[in-house]
Design an enzyme around this catalytic site. Structure first.
Site, PDB file in Angstrom:
ATOM      1  N   ASN A   9       7.954   8.389  -1.768  1.00  0.00           N
ATOM      2  CA  ASN A   9       8.885   7.539  -1.034  1.00  0.00           C
ATOM      3  C   ASN A   9      10.165   8.340  -0.739  1.00  0.00           C
ATOM      4  O   ASN A   9      10.850   8.785  -1.667  1.00  0.00           O
ATOM      5  CB  ASN A   9       9.197   6.305  -1.897  1.00  0.00           C
ATOM      6  CG  ASN A   9      10.117   5.346  -1.172  1.00  0.00           C
ATOM      7  OD1 ASN A   9      11.092   5.765  -0.561  1.00  0.00           O
ATOM      8  ND2 ASN A   9       9.826   4.063  -1.243  1.00  0.00           N
ATOM      9  N   ASP A  11      12.825   7.285   1.083  1.00  0.00           N
ATOM     10  CA  ASP A  11      13.962   6.455   1.499  1.00  0.00           C
ATOM     11  C   ASP A  11      15.315   7.051   1.092  1.00  0.00           C
ATOM     12  O   ASP A  11      16.288   6.986   1.837  1.00  0.00           O
ATOM     13  CB  ASP A  11      13.873   5.058   0.864  1.00  0.00           C
ATOM     14  CG  ASP A  11      12.775   4.215   1.478  1.00  0.00           C
ATOM     15  OD1 ASP A  11      12.329   4.531   2.599  1.00  0.00           O
ATOM     16  OD2 ASP A  11      12.360   3.244   0.818  1.00  0.00           O
ATOM     17  N   HIS A  12      15.358   7.619  -0.125  1.00  0.00           N
ATOM     18  CA  HIS A  12      16.669   8.060  -0.609  1.00  0.00           C
ATOM     19  C   HIS A  12      17.151   9.348   0.058  1.00  0.00           C
ATOM     20  O   HIS A  12      18.334   9.671  -0.016  1.00  0.00           O
ATOM     21  CB  HIS A  12      16.691   8.151  -2.130  1.00  0.00           C
ATOM     22  CG  HIS A  12      16.649   6.785  -2.754  1.00  0.00           C
ATOM     23  ND1 HIS A  12      17.342   5.713  -2.231  1.00  0.00           N
ATOM     24  CD2 HIS A  12      15.965   6.298  -3.811  1.00  0.00           C
ATOM     25  CE1 HIS A  12      17.099   4.637  -2.944  1.00  0.00           C
ATOM     26  NE2 HIS A  12      16.257   4.967  -3.907  1.00  0.00           N
ATOM     27  N   HIS A  52      10.507   2.466   3.457  1.00  0.00           N
ATOM     28  CA  HIS A  52      10.802   1.027   3.501  1.00  0.00           C
ATOM     29  C   HIS A  52      11.834   0.799   4.603  1.00  0.00           C
ATOM     30  O   HIS A  52      12.969   1.234   4.481  1.00  0.00           O
ATOM     31  CB  HIS A  52      11.363   0.607   2.133  1.00  0.00           C
ATOM     32  CG  HIS A  52      11.614  -0.859   2.002  1.00  0.00           C
ATOM     33  ND1 HIS A  52      12.068  -1.422   0.834  1.00  0.00           N
ATOM     34  CD2 HIS A  52      11.494  -1.891   2.885  1.00  0.00           C
ATOM     35  CE1 HIS A  52      12.187  -2.721   0.991  1.00  0.00           C
ATOM     36  NE2 HIS A  52      11.866  -3.033   2.235  1.00  0.00           N
ATOM     37  N   ARG A  54      14.138  -1.510   5.839  1.00  0.00           N
ATOM     38  CA  ARG A  54      14.753  -2.740   5.330  1.00  0.00           C
ATOM     39  C   ARG A  54      15.401  -3.522   6.462  1.00  0.00           C
ATOM     40  O   ARG A  54      15.834  -2.947   7.461  1.00  0.00           O
ATOM     41  CB  ARG A  54      15.802  -2.398   4.270  1.00  0.00           C
ATOM     42  CG  ARG A  54      15.234  -1.709   3.042  1.00  0.00           C
ATOM     43  CD  ARG A  54      16.299  -1.595   1.974  1.00  0.00           C
ATOM     44  NE  ARG A  54      16.586  -2.898   1.429  1.00  0.00           N
ATOM     45  CZ  ARG A  54      16.142  -3.345   0.256  1.00  0.00           C
ATOM     46  NH1 ARG A  54      15.412  -2.564  -0.518  1.00  0.00           N
ATOM     47  NH2 ARG A  54      16.443  -4.547  -0.158  1.00  0.00           N
ATOM     48  N   ARG A  58      19.522  -0.149   5.539  1.00  0.00           N
ATOM     49  CA  ARG A  58      20.483   0.593   4.706  1.00  0.00           C
ATOM     50  C   ARG A  58      20.108   2.068   4.538  1.00  0.00           C
ATOM     51  O   ARG A  58      20.947   2.885   4.230  1.00  0.00           O
ATOM     52  CB  ARG A  58      20.692  -0.077   3.359  1.00  0.00           C
ATOM     53  CG  ARG A  58      19.579   0.110   2.366  1.00  0.00           C
ATOM     54  CD  ARG A  58      19.944  -0.459   1.021  1.00  0.00           C
ATOM     55  NE  ARG A  58      19.992  -1.916   1.073  1.00  0.00           N
ATOM     56  CZ  ARG A  58      19.712  -2.709   0.028  1.00  0.00           C
ATOM     57  NH1 ARG A  58      19.415  -2.172  -1.131  1.00  0.00           N
ATOM     58  NH2 ARG A  58      19.743  -4.017   0.137  1.00  0.00           N
ATOM     59  N   GLU A  79       6.623   0.108   3.835  1.00  0.00           N
ATOM     60  CA  GLU A  79       6.979  -1.071   3.051  1.00  0.00           C
ATOM     61  C   GLU A  79       7.816  -1.984   3.935  1.00  0.00           C
ATOM     62  O   GLU A  79       8.750  -1.511   4.612  1.00  0.00           O
ATOM     63  CB  GLU A  79       7.795  -0.670   1.824  1.00  0.00           C
ATOM     64  CG  GLU A  79       7.029   0.189   0.841  1.00  0.00           C
ATOM     65  CD  GLU A  79       7.886   0.667  -0.315  1.00  0.00           C
ATOM     66  OE1 GLU A  79       7.325   1.292  -1.222  1.00  0.00           O
ATOM     67  OE2 GLU A  79       9.125   0.444  -0.301  1.00  0.00           O
ATOM     68  N   THR A 110       9.776 -13.138 -11.410  1.00  0.00           N
ATOM     69  CA  THR A 110      10.649 -12.781 -12.533  1.00  0.00           C
ATOM     70  C   THR A 110      10.905 -11.278 -12.632  1.00  0.00           C
ATOM     71  O   THR A 110      12.012 -10.828 -12.820  1.00  0.00           O
ATOM     72  CB  THR A 110      10.008 -13.231 -13.886  1.00  0.00           C
ATOM     73  OG1 THR A 110       9.140 -14.310 -13.623  1.00  0.00           O
ATOM     74  CG2 THR A 110      11.040 -13.571 -14.907  1.00  0.00           C
ATOM     75  N   GLU A 160      -0.127  -3.339  -5.115  1.00  0.00           N
ATOM     76  CA  GLU A 160       0.653  -2.323  -5.823  1.00  0.00           C
ATOM     77  C   GLU A 160       1.361  -3.047  -6.958  1.00  0.00           C
ATOM     78  O   GLU A 160       2.169  -3.956  -6.720  1.00  0.00           O
ATOM     79  CB  GLU A 160       1.670  -1.654  -4.882  1.00  0.00           C
ATOM     80  CG  GLU A 160       2.499  -0.615  -5.623  1.00  0.00           C
ATOM     81  CD  GLU A 160       3.377   0.229  -4.711  1.00  0.00           C
ATOM     82  OE1 GLU A 160       2.984   0.489  -3.553  1.00  0.00           O
ATOM     83  OE2 GLU A 160       4.469   0.620  -5.171  1.00  0.00           O
ATOM     84  N   HIS A 202       7.303   2.054  -8.939  1.00  0.00           N
ATOM     85  CA  HIS A 202       8.690   1.660  -9.227  1.00  0.00           C
ATOM     86  C   HIS A 202       9.112   2.174 -10.592  1.00  0.00           C
ATOM     87  O   HIS A 202       8.515   1.839 -11.599  1.00  0.00           O
ATOM     88  CB  HIS A 202       8.927   0.134  -9.151  1.00  0.00           C
ATOM     89  CG  HIS A 202      10.319  -0.167  -8.686  1.00  0.00           C
ATOM     90  ND1 HIS A 202      11.420  -0.091  -9.515  1.00  0.00           N
ATOM     91  CD2 HIS A 202      10.794  -0.486  -7.465  1.00  0.00           C
ATOM     92  CE1 HIS A 202      12.511  -0.364  -8.820  1.00  0.00           C
ATOM     93  NE2 HIS A 202      12.160  -0.608  -7.563  1.00  0.00           N
ATOM     94  N   GLY A 224       9.552   7.478  -5.733  1.00  0.00           N
ATOM     95  CA  GLY A 224      10.628   7.856  -4.833  1.00  0.00           C
ATOM     96  C   GLY A 224      11.846   8.447  -5.524  1.00  0.00           C
ATOM     97  O   GLY A 224      12.075   9.662  -5.493  1.00  0.00           O
TER      98      GLY A 224
HETATM   99  N1  PXP Z   1       6.798   1.023  -4.579  1.00  0.00           N
HETATM  100  C1  PXP Z   1       7.529   0.069  -3.949  1.00  0.00           C
HETATM  101  C2  PXP Z   1       6.817  -1.095  -3.369  1.00  0.00           C
HETATM  102  C3  PXP Z   1       8.916   0.196  -3.824  1.00  0.00           C
HETATM  103  O1  PXP Z   1       9.617  -0.747  -3.183  1.00  0.00           O
HETATM  104  C4  PXP Z   1       9.542   1.339  -4.362  1.00  0.00           C
HETATM  105  C5  PXP Z   1      11.020   1.509  -4.227  1.00  0.00           C
HETATM  106  O2  PXP Z   1      11.384   1.624  -2.929  1.00  0.00           O
HETATM  107  C6  PXP Z   1       8.750   2.311  -4.976  1.00  0.00           C
HETATM  108  C7  PXP Z   1       7.385   2.111  -5.095  1.00  0.00           C
HETATM  109  C8  PXP Z   1       9.331   3.570  -5.527  1.00  0.00           C
HETATM  110  O3  PXP Z   1      10.180   3.244  -6.597  1.00  0.00           O
HETATM  111  P1  PXP Z   1      11.090   4.392  -7.223  1.00  0.00           P
HETATM  112  O4  PXP Z   1      12.065   4.782  -6.166  1.00  0.00           O
HETATM  113  O5  PXP Z   1      11.718   3.715  -8.389  1.00  0.00           O
HETATM  114  O6  PXP Z   1      10.189   5.515  -7.586  1.00  0.00           O
END
Ligand code: PXP
Length: 248
Positions: A9, A11-12, A52, A54, A58, A79, A110, A160, A202, A224
């Protein structure tokens, strides 16, 4: 046993660019270049790129998605929230895979996965539309027996599992992390028995990856934050290669 797939991932990487170029991400000066980041991740051993888009844009922008989709030999897992706007974008852009994730508070269970049970009809229609467009749909859910059954009922081929609660507790609260890991394991077994492909993600990092890979029937891990953070020190290609090693 087939090889565990790694979705990276990025995104960052877009988060870093947006920190400076929020109003001007198409500037010739804008960096880092997401295409170069994706290519480096693939060179390091990623099996695909996850992003992702969003609703608040962002990090990733619409033009980033278009650019990434034009990369040859790059499987994109998009995503997205289960909203009209996002689903229309996915149907138009046709990524190989799409993962429905929650964005608003009411959609979240939760632990933070998508509440399929609470939004059954909306999720069912979205899964059906995306599937008919030839997109492989997954649902980002907690390892909750009711949500896993609901994933089957809405017709999703893939889930997932949200590993965040386990990852947060890992190395901090042994009892909780063991409990969460058992819950994830049971979720994997249940989902596999029902015929679902099981991915997870995640909070997976270089320390807990060795444990995460032991989850039964796992097809793909999406990682990610930890990889992008490591890339600041060693570069993206090496960061992904190190993660591949941690997962081997
Ligand atoms: N899977 C999904 C569905 C996510 O939303 C994310 C975070 O964007 C990740 C995996 C990756 O999570 P992390 O950045 O904590 O590795």
């Amino acid at each position: 046993m087939s090889k565990l797939r790694l979705g990276v991932n990025i995104d960052h990487a877009a988060t870093v660019r947006q920190a400076r170029y929020r109003d001007d991400h198409l500037s010739p000066h804008a960096e880092p270049n997401l295409i170069a980041i994706a290519q480096a991740a693939l060179a390091g051993g990623a099996d695909g790129i996850t992003v992702h888009l969003r609703e608040d844009r962002r990090h990733l922008q619409d033009s980033d998605l278009a650019d990434l989709l034009s990369l040859p030999n790059c499987r994109i897992n998009l995503e997205l929230a289960c909203t009209e706007e996002m689903v229309a974008i996915a149907l138009r852009s046709k990524p190989a895979a799409a993962c429905l994730v929650p964005e608003s508070r009411q959609e979240i269970t939760t632990e933070g996965g998508l509440n399929i049970v609470g939004h059954f009809e909306r999720v069912r229609k979205t899964v059906s539309a995306l599937t008919h467009a030839g997109i492989e749909v997954s649902l980002f859910i907690d390892a909750d027996p009711g949500q896993i059954e609901a994933a089957i009922a809405v017709g999703a081929p893939v889930i997932e599992l949200h590993t965040g609660a386990w990852a947060r507790a890992y190395g901090v609260d042994t009892e909780k992390s063991q409990r969460e890991f058992e819950r994830l394991k049971a979720g994997c077994v249940q989902a596999h028995r029902l015929g679902l492909i099981v991915n997870a993600g995640h909070g997976i990092n270089y320390v807990n990856a060795k444990i995460a890979r032991q989850l039964p029937h796992i097809h793909e891990l999406n990682i990610g934050h930890s990889i992008v953070a490591r890339a600041l020190l060693v570069g993206m290609q090496s960061a992904v290669a190190e993660m591949r090693l941690a997962l081997s």
